[in-house]
Design a protein around this motif. Structure first.
Motif, PDB file in Angstrom:
ATOM      1  N   ASP A  76      -0.281-124.904 -58.517  1.00 50.64           N
ATOM      2  CA  ASP A  76      -1.187-125.350 -59.585  1.00 50.64           C
ATOM      3  C   ASP A  76      -2.373-124.402 -59.801  1.00 50.64           C
ATOM      4  OD1 ASP A  76       0.506-127.450 -60.096  1.00 50.64           O
ATOM      5  OD2 ASP A  76      -0.757-128.986 -59.178  1.00 50.64           O
ATOM      6  N   PRO A  77      -3.075-123.961 -58.730  1.00 51.57           N
ATOM      7  CA  PRO A  77      -4.163-123.001 -58.952  1.00 51.57           C
ATOM      8  C   PRO A  77      -3.676-121.667 -59.524  1.00 51.57           C
ATOM      9  CG  PRO A  77      -4.366-123.977 -56.772  1.00 51.57           C
ATOM     10  CD  PRO A  77      -3.044-124.418 -57.332  1.00 51.57           C
ATOM     11  N   PHE A  78      -2.476-121.233 -59.110  1.00 52.56           N
ATOM     12  CA  PHE A  78      -1.921-119.983 -59.651  1.00 52.56           C
ATOM     13  C   PHE A  78      -1.678-120.111 -61.149  1.00 52.56           C
ATOM     14  CE2 PHE A  78       1.848-117.560 -60.919  1.00 52.56           C
ATOM     15  CZ  PHE A  78       1.413-116.277 -60.651  1.00 52.56           C
ATOM     16  N   ILE A  79      -1.060-121.212 -61.573  1.00 57.89           N
ATOM     17  CA  ILE A  79      -0.783-121.434 -62.995  1.00 57.89           C
ATOM     18  C   ILE A  79      -2.093-121.559 -63.773  1.00 57.89           C
ATOM     19  CG2 ILE A  79       0.189-123.074 -64.662  1.00 57.89           C
ATOM     20  CD1 ILE A  79       2.304-121.338 -63.308  1.00 57.89           C
ATOM     21  N   ASP A  80      -3.078-122.299 -63.229  1.00 55.73           N
ATOM     22  CA  ASP A  80      -4.382-122.424 -63.892  1.00 55.73           C
ATOM     23  C   ASP A  80      -5.037-121.057 -64.053  1.00 55.73           C
ATOM     24  OD1 ASP A  80      -4.026-125.165 -64.040  1.00 55.73           O
ATOM     25  OD2 ASP A  80      -5.286-125.602 -62.290  1.00 55.73           O
ATOM     26  N   ILE A 138      -1.084-113.769 -76.724  1.00 58.11           N
ATOM     27  CA  ILE A 138      -0.117-114.221 -75.717  1.00 58.11           C
ATOM     28  C   ILE A 138      -0.065-115.742 -75.798  1.00 58.11           C
ATOM     29  CG2 ILE A 138       0.442-114.325 -73.264  1.00 58.11           C
ATOM     30  CD1 ILE A 138      -1.086-111.684 -72.918  1.00 58.11           C
ATOM     31  N   ASP A 139       1.140-116.256 -75.952  1.00 61.37           N
ATOM     32  CA  ASP A 139       1.335-117.709 -76.049  1.00 61.37           C
ATOM     33  C   ASP A 139       1.574-118.260 -74.642  1.00 61.37           C
ATOM     34  OD1 ASP A 139       1.731-120.199 -77.337  1.00 61.37           O
ATOM     35  OD2 ASP A 139       3.898-119.936 -77.172  1.00 61.37           O
ATOM     36  N   ALA A 140       0.968-119.384 -74.329  1.00 64.80           N
ATOM     37  CA  ALA A 140       1.134-120.019 -73.017  1.00 64.80           C
ATOM     38  C   ALA A 140       1.244-121.518 -73.212  1.00 64.80           C
ATOM     39  CB  ALA A 140      -0.052-119.680 -72.126  1.00 64.80           C
ATOM     40  N   ARG A 141       2.289-122.108 -72.613  1.00 61.26           N
ATOM     41  CA  ARG A 141       2.443-123.559 -72.765  1.00 61.26           C
ATOM     42  C   ARG A 141       3.331-124.121 -71.651  1.00 61.26           C
ATOM     43  NH1 ARG A 141       5.754-120.891 -75.962  1.00 61.26           N
ATOM     44  NH2 ARG A 141       7.870-121.564 -76.295  1.00 61.26           N
ATOM     45  N   SER A 195      11.084-130.432 -68.636  1.00 61.18           N
ATOM     46  CA  SER A 195      12.493-130.112 -68.394  1.00 61.18           C
ATOM     47  C   SER A 195      13.166-131.293 -67.716  1.00 61.18           C
ATOM     48  CB  SER A 195      12.616-128.855 -67.523  1.00 61.18           C
ATOM     49  OG  SER A 195      12.173-129.135 -66.219  1.00 61.18           O
ATOM     50  N   LYS A 196      14.478-131.262 -67.745  1.00 57.63           N
ATOM     51  CA  LYS A 196      15.262-132.345 -67.149  1.00 57.63           C
ATOM     52  C   LYS A 196      14.981-132.474 -65.650  1.00 57.63           C
ATOM     53  CE  LYS A 196      19.466-132.654 -68.688  1.00 57.63           C
ATOM     54  NZ  LYS A 196      20.920-132.498 -68.914  1.00 57.63           N
ATOM     55  N   LEU A 197      14.694-131.341 -64.993  1.00 58.91           N
ATOM     56  CA  LEU A 197      14.463-131.350 -63.549  1.00 58.91           C
ATOM     57  C   LEU A 197      13.002-131.640 -63.194  1.00 58.91           C
ATOM     58  CD1 LEU A 197      16.577-128.242 -62.511  1.00 58.91           C
ATOM     59  CD2 LEU A 197      17.196-130.657 -62.263  1.00 58.91           C
ATOM     60  N   ASP A 198      12.116-131.721 -64.197  1.00 58.69           N
ATOM     61  CA  ASP A 198      10.686-131.922 -63.968  1.00 58.69           C
ATOM     62  C   ASP A 198      10.155-130.882 -62.977  1.00 58.69           C
ATOM     63  OD1 ASP A 198       8.223-133.081 -64.339  1.00 58.69           O
ATOM     64  OD2 ASP A 198       8.522-134.612 -62.798  1.00 58.69           O
ATOM     65  N   ASN A 199      10.476-129.599 -63.275  1.00 58.38           N
ATOM     66  CA  ASN A 199      10.159-128.513 -62.355  1.00 58.38           C
ATOM     67  C   ASN A 199       8.872-127.759 -62.696  1.00 58.38           C
ATOM     68  OD1 ASN A 199      11.099-127.257 -64.619  1.00 58.38           O
ATOM     69  ND2 ASN A 199      12.644-126.026 -63.597  1.00 58.38           N
ATOM     70  N   GLN A 200       7.940-128.414 -63.415  1.00 58.92           N
ATOM     71  CA  GLN A 200       6.633-127.826 -63.725  1.00 58.92           C
ATOM     72  C   GLN A 200       6.780-126.485 -64.446  1.00 58.92           C
ATOM     73  OE1 GLN A 200       4.043-129.857 -62.999  1.00 58.92           O
ATOM     74  NE2 GLN A 200       5.611-131.204 -62.204  1.00 58.92           N
ATOM     75  N   LEU A 201       7.696-126.409 -65.391  1.00 62.21           N
ATOM     76  CA  LEU A 201       7.990-125.172 -66.115  1.00 62.21           C
ATOM     77  C   LEU A 201       6.831-124.785 -67.032  1.00 62.21           C
ATOM     78  CD1 LEU A 201       9.989-122.944 -67.058  1.00 62.21           C
ATOM     79  CD2 LEU A 201      10.904-124.608 -68.689  1.00 62.21           C
ATOM     80  N   ASN A 202       6.443-123.514 -66.971  1.00 61.47           N
ATOM     81  CA  ASN A 202       5.436-122.939 -67.857  1.00 61.47           C
ATOM     82  C   ASN A 202       6.018-121.686 -68.490  1.00 61.47           C
ATOM     83  OD1 ASN A 202       2.589-124.306 -67.464  1.00 61.47           O
ATOM     84  ND2 ASN A 202       3.677-124.350 -65.511  1.00 61.47           N
ATOM     85  N   ARG A 218      10.821-106.581 -84.002  1.00 62.86           N
ATOM     86  CA  ARG A 218       9.869-107.037 -82.998  1.00 62.86           C
ATOM     87  C   ARG A 218      10.499-106.949 -81.613  1.00 62.86           C
ATOM     88  NH1 ARG A 218       5.609-108.492 -85.428  1.00 62.86           N
ATOM     89  NH2 ARG A 218       4.443-109.245 -83.657  1.00 62.86           N
ATOM     90  N   LEU A 219       9.664-106.689 -80.635  1.00 61.53           N
ATOM     91  CA  LEU A 219      10.063-106.738 -79.237  1.00 61.53           C
ATOM     92  C   LEU A 219       9.372-107.954 -78.646  1.00 61.53           C
ATOM     93  CD1 LEU A 219      11.561-105.337 -76.908  1.00 61.53           C
ATOM     94  CD2 LEU A 219       9.460-104.080 -76.434  1.00 61.53           C
ATOM     95  N   VAL A 220      10.142-108.904 -78.118  1.00 61.11           N
ATOM     96  CA  VAL A 220       9.610-110.166 -77.606  1.00 61.11           C
ATOM     97  C   VAL A 220       9.766-110.185 -76.089  1.00 61.11           C
ATOM     98  CG1 VAL A 220       9.820-112.680 -77.689  1.00 61.11           C
ATOM     99  CG2 VAL A 220      10.296-111.326 -79.741  1.00 61.11           C
ATOM    100  N   ARG A 221       8.688-110.535 -75.402  1.00 64.21           N
ATOM    101  CA  ARG A 221       8.718-110.680 -73.944  1.00 64.21           C
ATOM    102  C   ARG A 221       8.316-112.107 -73.579  1.00 64.21           C
ATOM    103  NH1 ARG A 221       6.127-105.148 -71.307  1.00 64.21           N
ATOM    104  NH2 ARG A 221       7.983-103.871 -71.710  1.00 64.21           N
ATOM    105  N   ALA A 222       8.995-112.651 -72.581  1.00 62.96           N
ATOM    106  CA  ALA A 222       8.678-114.008 -72.120  1.00 62.96           C
ATOM    107  C   ALA A 222       8.798-114.080 -70.602  1.00 62.96           C
ATOM    108  CB  ALA A 222       9.608-115.020 -72.773  1.00 62.96           C
ATOM    109  N   VAL A 223       7.947-114.902 -70.010  1.00 65.84           N
ATOM    110  CA  VAL A 223       7.991-115.171 -68.571  1.00 65.84           C
ATOM    111  C   VAL A 223       8.067-116.683 -68.406  1.00 65.84           C
ATOM    112  CG1 VAL A 223       6.788-114.967 -66.366  1.00 65.84           C
ATOM    113  CG2 VAL A 223       6.586-113.141 -68.052  1.00 65.84           C
ATOM    114  N   PHE A 224       9.032-117.140 -67.606  1.00 69.07           N
ATOM    115  CA  PHE A 224       9.211-118.563 -67.304  1.00 69.07           C
ATOM    116  C   PHE A 224       8.905-118.733 -65.815  1.00 69.07           C
ATOM    117  CE2 PHE A 224      11.908-117.297 -70.733  1.00 69.07           C
ATOM    118  CZ  PHE A 224      11.929-118.349 -71.627  1.00 69.07           C
TER     119      PHE A 224
END
Length: 199
Positions: free
Chosen positions: A43-47, A70-73, A77-84, A110-116
């Protein structure tokens, strides 16, 4: 009265569904158990990552020229795995024909980058997934086309290795200041890497 073959097929389908549902339920329980153990690190890492992204998005427009915003949200998910999910994109310059003439078709590349980032079902582990893809949007009709290939890499990361250095490397990648091969902290602390596809 139904035929025995239909009954057997129906029973097999019900059994497959119930086995799949049970596997998902078991995985969800493992994720929740892991989240309980890693919550104080995750949680602190994500914050902190959200804070860095807000700082990057508040830079003057000239400094954000490469990545825009940069979009962040968070995402359920079905597993409730705190996905960001964190993503950015940049416009690519169209290729000129013969080095002089502009391209014939009115398209925007466009070049699109995403991190999950999510909590893994493995004890003490976090999942980090990087995706990079090129897309093309026609200016005349607004239709998007995505190219096959690109980068899609999954990393398994120990929760105790979550740090400010990792946050900064993720921001560097999303801001197009670094490539995946340049993320030394990530690569040195990764437990397992799986490459899904690449160009």
């Amino acid at each position: 009265m139904s035929h025995w073959l239909e009954d057997a097929e129906r029973n097999a389908t019900v059994r497959k569904l119930s086995e799949k549902e049970e596997r998902i339920r078991q995985k969800m329980l493992r994720v929740q158990e892991n989240y309980t153990g890693v919550k104080t690190l995750y949680d602190p890492f994500i914050d902190g990552l959200y804070t860095l992204i807000n700082r990057a998005n508040n830079l003057p427009g000239e400094r954000r020229r490469l990545f825009g915003m940069i979009d962040a949200r968070p995402r359920s998910s079905k597993l409730d795995n705190q996905l960001n999910i964190f993503s950015s994109s940049r416009k690519l310059e169209p290729r000129k024909l013969f080095g002089l003439l502009p391209p014939l078709f009115p398209v925007q590349m466009r070049l699109v980058r995403a991190v999950f980032i999510s909590v893994s079902d493995k004890p003490g582990m976090i999942g980090i997934e990087f995706k990079e893809k090129r897309s093309r949007k026609r200016r005349d009709n607004g239709l998007h086309e995505h190219y096959r290939g690109g980068i899609h890499v999954l990393h398994s990361f120990k929760a105790e290795s979550l740090s400010d250095e990792l946050s900064l490397e993720i921001i560097d990648w999303l801001a197009f200041s670094a490539d995946l091969k340049d993320l030394s902290y990530l690569l040195s602390h990764t437990g397992k890497t799986r490459i899904i596809n690449a160009d």
